[in-house]
Each structure stands twice: as C-alpha cells, then as structure tokens.
Design a protein around this motif. Sequence first.
Motif, PDB file in Angstrom:
ATOM      1  N   LEU A   1       0.856  -1.199   0.000  1.00 61.16           N
ATOM      2  CA  LEU A   1       0.000   0.000   0.000  1.00 61.16           C
ATOM      3  C   LEU A   1       0.885   1.241   0.000  1.00 61.16           C
ATOM      4  O   LEU A   1       0.511   2.284  -0.532  1.00 61.16           O
ATOM      5  CB  LEU A   1      -0.935   0.003   1.207  1.00 61.16           C
ATOM      6  CG  LEU A   1      -2.184  -0.881   1.074  1.00 61.16           C
ATOM      7  CD1 LEU A   1      -2.937  -0.920   2.389  1.00 61.16           C
ATOM      8  CD2 LEU A   1      -3.111  -0.389  -0.047  1.00 61.16           C
ATOM      9  N   ASP A   2       2.045   1.131   0.599  1.00 57.43           N
ATOM     10  CA  ASP A   2       3.031   2.223   0.535  1.00 57.43           C
ATOM     11  C   ASP A   2       3.425   2.473  -0.921  1.00 57.43           C
ATOM     12  O   ASP A   2       3.485   3.610  -1.387  1.00 57.43           O
ATOM     13  CB  ASP A   2       4.248   1.852   1.394  1.00 57.43           C
ATOM     14  CG  ASP A   2       5.403   2.841   1.242  1.00 57.43           C
ATOM     15  OD1 ASP A   2       5.126   4.052   1.123  1.00 57.43           O
ATOM     16  OD2 ASP A   2       6.564   2.399   1.241  1.00 57.43           O
ATOM     17  N   THR A   3       3.674   1.381  -1.639  1.00 58.79           N
ATOM     18  CA  THR A   3       4.070   1.503  -3.047  1.00 58.79           C
ATOM     19  C   THR A   3       2.944   2.131  -3.866  1.00 58.79           C
ATOM     20  O   THR A   3       3.177   3.010  -4.707  1.00 58.79           O
ATOM     21  CB  THR A   3       4.426   0.106  -3.601  1.00 58.79           C
ATOM     22  OG1 THR A   3       5.286  -0.540  -2.660  1.00 58.79           O
ATOM     23  CG2 THR A   3       5.095   0.190  -4.956  1.00 58.79           C
ATOM     24  N   ALA A   4       1.702   1.686  -3.602  1.00 53.49           N
ATOM     25  CA  ALA A   4       0.557   2.247  -4.331  1.00 53.49           C
ATOM     26  C   ALA A   4       0.453   3.746  -4.057  1.00 53.49           C
ATOM     27  O   ALA A   4       0.268   4.548  -4.974  1.00 53.49           O
ATOM     28  CB  ALA A   4      -0.728   1.535  -3.922  1.00 53.49           C
ATOM     29  N   ALA A   5       0.617   4.120  -2.787  1.00 53.09           N
ATOM     30  CA  ALA A   5       0.498   5.541  -2.431  1.00 53.09           C
ATOM     31  C   ALA A   5       1.624   6.353  -3.086  1.00 53.09           C
ATOM     32  O   ALA A   5       1.406   7.437  -3.617  1.00 53.09           O
ATOM     33  CB  ALA A   5       0.538   5.694  -0.915  1.00 53.09           C
ATOM     34  N   LYS A   6       2.809   5.790  -3.037  1.00 50.22           N
ATOM     35  CA  LYS A   6       3.994   6.453  -3.574  1.00 50.22           C
ATOM     36  C   LYS A   6       3.834   6.786  -5.054  1.00 50.22           C
ATOM     37  O   LYS A   6       4.185   7.873  -5.497  1.00 50.22           O
ATOM     38  CB  LYS A   6       5.149   5.478  -3.341  1.00 50.22           C
ATOM     39  CG  LYS A   6       6.494   5.887  -3.772  1.00 50.22           C
ATOM     40  CD  LYS A   6       7.491   4.803  -3.279  1.00 50.22           C
ATOM     41  CE  LYS A   6       8.558   4.544  -4.309  1.00 50.22           C
ATOM     42  NZ  LYS A   6       9.466   3.462  -3.934  1.00 50.22           N
ATOM     43  N   TYR A   7       3.259   5.866  -5.807  1.00 49.06           N
ATOM     44  CA  TYR A   7       3.084   6.090  -7.254  1.00 49.06           C
ATOM     45  C   TYR A   7       1.670   6.559  -7.595  1.00 49.06           C
ATOM     46  O   TYR A   7       1.286   6.562  -8.763  1.00 49.06           O
ATOM     47  CB  TYR A   7       3.435   4.815  -8.027  1.00 49.06           C
ATOM     48  CG  TYR A   7       4.905   4.454  -7.936  1.00 49.06           C
ATOM     49  CD1 TYR A   7       5.857   5.177  -8.660  1.00 49.06           C
ATOM     50  CD2 TYR A   7       5.340   3.419  -7.120  1.00 49.06           C
ATOM     51  CE1 TYR A   7       7.209   4.863  -8.573  1.00 49.06           C
ATOM     52  CE2 TYR A   7       6.693   3.095  -7.029  1.00 49.06           C
ATOM     53  CZ  TYR A   7       7.617   3.822  -7.749  1.00 49.06           C
ATOM     54  OH  TYR A   7       8.954   3.511  -7.662  1.00 49.06           O
ATOM     55  N   LYS A   8       0.880   6.877  -6.560  1.00 45.85           N
ATOM     56  CA  LYS A   8      -0.505   7.354  -6.760  1.00 45.85           C
ATOM     57  C   LYS A   8      -1.331   6.377  -7.599  1.00 45.85           C
ATOM     58  O   LYS A   8      -2.044   6.747  -8.530  1.00 45.85           O
ATOM     59  CB  LYS A   8      -0.513   8.747  -7.400  1.00 45.85           C
ATOM     60  CG  LYS A   8       0.140   9.816  -6.532  1.00 45.85           C
ATOM     61  CD  LYS A   8      -0.174  11.202  -7.080  1.00 45.85           C
ATOM     62  CE  LYS A   8       0.029  12.322  -6.099  1.00 45.85           C
ATOM     63  NZ  LYS A   8       1.369  12.452  -5.547  1.00 45.85           N
ATOM     64  N   ILE A   9      -1.180   5.119  -7.275  1.00 46.09           N
ATOM     65  CA  ILE A   9      -1.948   4.068  -7.948  1.00 46.09           C
ATOM     66  C   ILE A   9      -3.168   3.774  -7.078  1.00 46.09           C
ATOM     67  O   ILE A   9      -3.038   3.343  -5.944  1.00 46.09           O
ATOM     68  CB  ILE A   9      -1.087   2.786  -8.080  1.00 46.09           C
ATOM     69  CG1 ILE A   9       0.075   3.025  -9.043  1.00 46.09           C
ATOM     70  CG2 ILE A   9      -1.930   1.607  -8.507  1.00 46.09           C
ATOM     71  CD1 ILE A   9       1.086   1.888  -9.072  1.00 46.09           C
ATOM     72  N   PRO A  10      -4.383   4.033  -7.608  1.00 46.63           N
ATOM     73  CA  PRO A  10      -5.565   3.869  -6.757  1.00 46.63           C
ATOM     74  C   PRO A  10      -6.118   2.442  -6.771  1.00 46.63           C
ATOM     75  O   PRO A  10      -6.552   1.932  -7.799  1.00 46.63           O
ATOM     76  CB  PRO A  10      -6.574   4.832  -7.379  1.00 46.63           C
ATOM     77  CG  PRO A  10      -6.180   4.921  -8.829  1.00 46.63           C
ATOM     78  CD  PRO A  10      -4.717   4.575  -8.935  1.00 46.63           C
ATOM     79  N   ILE A  11      -6.098   1.807  -5.626  1.00 47.15           N
ATOM     80  CA  ILE A  11      -6.654   0.455  -5.526  1.00 47.15           C
ATOM     81  C   ILE A  11      -7.560   0.383  -4.299  1.00 47.15           C
ATOM     82  O   ILE A  11      -7.282   1.013  -3.274  1.00 47.15           O
ATOM     83  CB  ILE A  11      -5.527  -0.604  -5.459  1.00 47.15           C
ATOM     84  CG1 ILE A  11      -6.122  -2.027  -5.512  1.00 47.15           C
ATOM     85  CG2 ILE A  11      -4.651  -0.456  -4.224  1.00 47.15           C
ATOM     86  CD1 ILE A  11      -5.098  -3.095  -5.864  1.00 47.15           C
ATOM     87  N   ILE A  12      -8.629  -0.376  -4.435  1.00 46.55           N
ATOM     88  CA  ILE A  12      -9.498  -0.624  -3.280  1.00 46.55           C
ATOM     89  C   ILE A  12      -9.281  -2.077  -2.900  1.00 46.55           C
ATOM     90  O   ILE A  12      -9.504  -2.974  -3.713  1.00 46.55           O
ATOM     91  CB  ILE A  12     -10.968  -0.358  -3.629  1.00 46.55           C
ATOM     92  CG1 ILE A  12     -11.130   1.113  -4.024  1.00 46.55           C
ATOM     93  CG2 ILE A  12     -11.888  -0.699  -2.451  1.00 46.55           C
ATOM     94  CD1 ILE A  12     -12.117   1.332  -5.109  1.00 46.55           C
ATOM     95  N   ALA A  13      -8.800  -2.289  -1.682  1.00 49.56           N
ATOM     96  CA  ALA A  13      -8.545  -3.653  -1.221  1.00 49.56           C
ATOM     97  C   ALA A  13      -9.623  -4.026  -0.216  1.00 49.56           C
ATOM     98  O   ALA A  13      -9.723  -3.426   0.854  1.00 49.56           O
ATOM     99  CB  ALA A  13      -7.168  -3.740  -0.588  1.00 49.56           C
ATOM    100  N   VAL A  14     -10.452  -4.973  -0.599  1.00 52.46           N
ATOM    101  CA  VAL A  14     -11.520  -5.437   0.285  1.00 52.46           C
ATOM    102  C   VAL A  14     -10.987  -6.684   0.983  1.00 52.46           C
ATOM    103  O   VAL A  14     -10.695  -7.687   0.333  1.00 52.46           O
ATOM    104  CB  VAL A  14     -12.792  -5.764  -0.537  1.00 52.46           C
ATOM    105  CG1 VAL A  14     -13.901  -6.267   0.381  1.00 52.46           C
ATOM    106  CG2 VAL A  14     -13.239  -4.541  -1.334  1.00 52.46           C
ATOM    107  N   VAL A  15     -10.829  -6.583   2.292  1.00 52.41           N
ATOM    108  CA  VAL A  15     -10.196  -7.690   3.028  1.00 52.41           C
ATOM    109  C   VAL A  15     -11.236  -8.411   3.873  1.00 52.41           C
ATOM    110  O   VAL A  15     -11.821  -7.832   4.800  1.00 52.41           O
ATOM    111  CB  VAL A  15      -9.054  -7.169   3.920  1.00 52.41           C
ATOM    112  CG1 VAL A  15      -8.437  -8.311   4.726  1.00 52.41           C
ATOM    113  CG2 VAL A  15      -7.986  -6.497   3.071  1.00 52.41           C
ATOM    114  N   TYR A  16     -11.452  -9.665   3.535  1.00 51.23           N
ATOM    115  CA  TYR A  16     -12.392 -10.501   4.290  1.00 51.23           C
ATOM    116  C   TYR A  16     -11.672 -11.012   5.531  1.00 51.23           C
ATOM    117  O   TYR A  16     -10.803 -11.884   5.436  1.00 51.23           O
ATOM    118  CB  TYR A  16     -12.870 -11.652   3.397  1.00 51.23           C
ATOM    119  CG  TYR A  16     -13.826 -12.600   4.070  1.00 51.23           C
ATOM    120  CD1 TYR A  16     -15.122 -12.199   4.363  1.00 51.23           C
ATOM    121  CD2 TYR A  16     -13.433 -13.895   4.400  1.00 51.23           C
ATOM    122  CE1 TYR A  16     -16.007 -13.071   4.978  1.00 51.23           C
ATOM    123  CE2 TYR A  16     -14.315 -14.766   5.013  1.00 51.23           C
ATOM    124  CZ  TYR A  16     -15.606 -14.348   5.301  1.00 51.23           C
ATOM    125  OH  TYR A  16     -16.470 -15.214   5.905  1.00 51.23           O
TER     126      TYR A  16
END
Lengths: 121, 641
Positions: free
Chosen positions: B526-541
Amino acid sequence: MQWHKNRFYDLVFDAAKHSLRFPVVLPKVPRPMYEAFKEFVAGRQSEEVVAHRRIDPSKVRISCSLKNGNISLLFIAKDRDYEYATQKLINLMHEVFLVFLQDGLYYEYMIETFNLDRDQI
Amino acid sequence: MSIKPSRRNFLRPVAAGAAAAAFLPQAKLSAAPPILSITIPKDLPTSLGENPKVGTFEGRGMTGAEIFAKLCKDEDLAALFCCPGNYTVINAIAAAGVPAYGGRSEGSMCAAADGFSRVTGEVTACSGTEGPGFTNMIMNIAAANAARTPLLVLASNMELAGDDREKFIQTGYQQPTTTGMKKYGKRMIDASRVWEYGAYAFRNLKTGIPGPVHLDFPTEVARTRFTDSAKLTDYYTKDKYRTESRAQPTRKEVEQAMDMINKAERPIIVAGQGVFQRKAWDQLKVAAEKNEIAVVTSGPTSGHFPDDHRLSASLAHDALMSADLVVFIGQYAMPGRTEYHFSPDAKTIRVHPVAEDIGRNWPIELGIVGDEKGFLDILASEIPRKKRDAWVAELAASKAKTEKRDLDHYELGLKHSAATNRIHPAVMAKEVHDLLYKGDIDPKQTVTGVGGWTTGIFTGRWLRANRPGQSVACVYQYGAIGPDMAMMIGASAAVQRGIGPQAPYKGAPTLVVTSDAGIAYSMFELDTAAKYKIPIIAVVYNNNSWGMFPAANGSPRSLHMYLFQENLRYDKMAEGLGARGEYVQTPEELRAALKRSYQIAAKENISTLINVQALKEFTDGSKFAPGIALPVEPGAGAFAH
Ligand SMILES: Cc1ncc(C[n+]2csc(CCOP(=O)(O)OP(=O)(O)O)c2C)c(N)n1
Ligand SMILES: [Mg+2]
C-alpha cells in the motif's frame, strides 16, 4: 480405468435382467444425503431437464438403494437399448461427481470419504 | 461502527490526533511532541520526471547492464518492479526509460510484475538482490510459471570471483532454485554474451507458450564496459534474432474443424489464455456470433469474451454439460476430463500453438497445431452463418439458474449477517458486484482480482469480465495465498498507464478482494501504491483465520495453528501506510464504504483498505449454509485452469 477421485468403479451388466448396475456409486453415505441423491437422480428423468439430457423413462427404469452406507445405482434398459442406457448411466455418474457433490453441502463428506487434502479437491 | 477517512490526518502535520496517538508510545503522549505526517518525498517526482538516457558505445562506453537495458527497451519491456539490489541492472533499465517501480518486498514486486502482465499480455520484469531478494520471490515466480506469464526474472550482484568462497553475502545458486518454475534460465558468466542472452530471453518470452525467464547477472557481466559493439556476440536487432512468424493451421484443418462445428448442435469454444495473449478477441466474437457458438473463457485473466454476451457460458454452468463439441483454443493449462464440466460424450477439438501438448490430459477428436489468432482469423471469415435458437435459449435459461442460485446464497448470507452482526462472504461479494456493475460505474471499467479461500470461492462468482483484461484470478493454478494485492497493484499500474486493452480505462481505480491470511503477504505494498498514486481498493475478508481451520477438526493441539488474534484492524494498518482505512461490520456500512472508497480513488488516486469483519464459522456449511461450493470450471470464479 481410474475415474472420478482417482477411484475404480465396477459396472455390472446382467443380460438376463437387462440391467446395468454400479454397485458402489458413493460409499459412507448418511441417510439425508441419500435422500438428496435420490431426488437428484429422479430429477434427471423429469420434464424440466432439456430433452437431450433427459433420461427417457420409457427407455430406462432407474432405481437406487442404500446398503451399509453404499449407494448403488441400477438402470434397466426397458427396450434393451443398452447403448442408450450405458451412455446415460455414464453421464449420470459424471454429473453425480461434478454437479451433485459440488454444491457446497458435501465438501466435508468428500474430504473424509475420498481421503483428500483440502487444497486438492 | 464506521471509521472516517483518516488519510488526511496523516497528510497534515498533527499535534496529537486520535489516529496519530495510536502510533505513539503512551509515555510520550503527555509531552505532545509534533507528529510528522506521511508525505511523498520531493525526490520522487523529481526522479520520475528525469529524461531517459540510453547508453552508447561512445566515450566511456556501455556497461553490460546498459547493453541489456537497451535490449529491454528495444523489446518494449512494459515495466520493471523491484526492490533495491542488483543495482547496476535496475538503474540501467530505469534510466533507459522502461517504467520502473520500487516496492517493499521482492516477492510482492514479482507478483506486481505478474499482475501487470496478466491484464495486458505484455512482458514485464522483476528484480531483487542476488540471494535474499531472489529467494524472497520464489512463491511468486512459481505462481507466474503456473499462469504462463511472460515474466523476466532478474537477480544478482554477487561476483563470479566470489563463487564457492563463502565471501560474505548473497551468493546463491540461482538457476537450480528455479528448476520447474521457468521456461528458460541462464546464469551469464561472459560479459561479451550479454546481448546474445538477452535475445535468448526475449525469444522465449515473446514466442511459443509464454513463461518466466530467469537471468542471473553476476557483477562482472553487469559492470564490464564496452566501447565497441563488435566485442559482443550476436549483436543484431530483434528482427534478426527472433521472428514474429507463427505456425499457422492449414486451411484443410480449419475446414475439418468447421465441419465438426457445423454438424454439432451445441458447440462451445473454450477461449483460453492464448486468445488473450494473441489479442484475438475480435475474431473470436465474430466467429461465435456468425455461427452462434457458445464461448467460455479460461486462464488467469478473463474478459476476452464478454461475460455479458448472450453467447457467453461463463455463468451457464448447467449448459456446459449439454455441449456436444468442445473447441479448446489456446488452453495453456490443460485440465482432465473429470475437472471441466463437460459431458464424457462431447467431442473435442484442440487448437494449440505447439504440438507437444495436444492430447495431454484430454483425448481429442481433432488436434490442430497453430496460432490462436491465425485459426480464429480463418474461422471468423469462413464459418457459415447459422442460427441455434434452442442452444441460445438453453444458455440463457442456464445463466438465469446460476444467477438465482447466487441470489439465494446472498439471501442466506444476509440472514447470517443480520444474526451475527458480521458480514457473510456472499454479502460482501454481492455488494462489490453491485458497486462495480449495477450503479453509475461503467460495468466494463474496473479491473478486479480475487484471492483467498472462502473469500475467493464466494467472490469469484460475482465478479464480471465484460472486456479483455478485466478480471484476474490471482490464485490461478498455483493456489498461492498472498500475492493478490501486490499483483493487483501491478495490474493497476498497467491501468494507470493505459497499456493495451486497458487504454480506454486509463487511470481508473482497480479493486481486489483478498483475505486476512492473504493481506499479510502484501499489505506493505500500500506504501508503493500511495507512492506512485496508484488507486486500488482492497476489500479484506477478515475471518480471523486461515480458512482451512476445519482441517484441525479431531486433531488435538492443532487448531491454534490456524487462528489469528480476533478482530485485527487491517484498516488501521493501512492508514499507517498512507492509505485510507474503512472498518465495516454490516452490509449497509460496506455499501457506503465501497462507494466512498471508489470516489476517492477515482478523484484523488488514494487507495483504501476495507476491513470486512466476518466470522470464521461462515466457512462451515453445516453451521452457515451454503458453505464451500467449489466453482464450476470453466466459468465465472474458476481458478484451477
Ligand atoms: C502461501 C500459501 N500458504 C498456505 C496455503 C494452503 N491454504 C490454502 S487455502 C488456505 C487458507 C487461507 O485462508 P484465507 O486466505 O484467509 O481464506 P479464508 O479465511 O477466506 O478461507 C491455506 C492455508 C496456500 N495455498 N498458500
Ligand atoms: Mg481468512
């Protein structure tokens, strides 16, 4: 030949009785599961099934039984069309494993009965 | 309970906010020191904005790494995902202008490279340092191998001179380690052959059945400088060292196939991974529509035939058994006859790019060696028009039956959710479905991925693929728990760049549904996603467990190994990594959280982790029906083949 769940299946042909029989379709079956099985099998002869999949009741009489936990399946070829009966019986067995057993209720049954690893099913 | 978006709390400098307090030792609270906010360093955009620089033989010349990087650039290597290590090589590839991403663990970066490739079909690379970085990748190299991903695995920085001398760190015999999980591999020992082996790599990555290629790069090779290309072996351009030519089926073979299709009453095409890899989806659609052939897709990615098409059998589970002819096209991982839901009577045609696999696992009536696209080109133009009203009606009826089953399970799930004040997986899956395909969002837009056990079994069937590259089965074939979110961050990077089939949806958010066991492997990305401004929604069961806990039934002293602490807060951990966190316990909260998260992802490129609080008992069908119903294969939710 090894077939579903890497098991061997006996198929008994009795010319005198015009019958084909799998003596053990599924082992260690509890009563409620057997009731569901009977319903599943009966459903294969109902009008609701598309014609090319239906097992024609005028050609084949199906009966099943539960003895010592083993389900057996008997097809009587009323018109002695054994090719038809065999083909339908093989398809029905295939669907027992791929459709009937897979609907969620029998997951634990499969693991225990067929001695499977949970990941391998 | 619902926790408000809190990323902003982190982005602005705060004195002692509630969220910040959670990350501070109690003793220091009273002193109220300023808490620093999570920020993206200025160096990041600066570094990303620099102009590419491909090496030349002039002046100081080029290093082995630069020569290899030039080849990667010439071959349009789509992206590199790495962690530092193998510095000379990663720097050279990044400098050459290949999009490069640095993340938090090599294993996750490997999965990300795999994900980027799965949704585009492009060749991608991953890299890590010689020993530790490389060995951290192993699970995900194997997953890529099972998924036939054209993945270039790079690792190294040790010296050949240190071989067998236990000279400090990182020595490892790499090539034997990837035995059985690659298509081709080589440890280079002669710097003058770096170009030659680069060509070897791309020949394997870009032709035949794809799979990982593993190149092992000792420092002597990476660092040797060349001022004269004549010193390199086989230094010529890609049109000389590989070919775009493919084995084409003969017209007679295609005619045989068409004859069998015409004679069949209920033919079905299983459009495998090869149809996606060869981008042959338009031809597939034309051929299917002309002759009213049913189509179901298979492989790690779906959408190369749209699920919402009237001829799609991806939800027509019951109708699969009615097919009297099955045409496999580009089925790279071949199931056995007891694994796919086809009748033992159905005849089989297999179209495959190489002969060696035809006839394996599944007996054939007709085998055709040839390129998937070549076959479908001819089929699309030559197959006669035909109406198959009864077959089309059967597909529709069968699809309606599946949809009813899934709705029935959802209704059960709603009851379980209400009774327990936790979210049942069928409810989670349906809410995700409604957000992505039933609301304001274009149902073709969002790329999804799914993993986990109970999680994946309930969710896979509700995800849709209505266009190429829209949906990924993260656990495909290999069954790894864990790579999901990292894999989908890689896929998101491809969407962010609008690569290949992602072009029309460039920049859209992506969504992954994963499990509590799974998220532990890749949450730091999630750090990597934030760093490159990559938007992902992670739904964690979050069901507080490895969903295989029933394996401990009847075994003393065992259950503890399957359980986690209960009610862990993955949402809070996400906040600590610079993403948003949402915590939900009811269907209504989930619906609102999904909507909010999507809007923020779309508008601000900010990722969210939604912690869906559940119970492990939902896995057990005897307590909470329906329990584990394995997916029908091939079809929606399939993950084995
Ligand atoms: C890396 C990895 N470890 C272990 C397994 C064996 N395994 C398969 S499913 C599963 C349970 C996974 O639990 P989770 O992903 O949380 O799924 P859920 O709780 O939703 O069932 C395990 C342990 C695996 N497939 N991969
Ligand atoms: Mg779990």
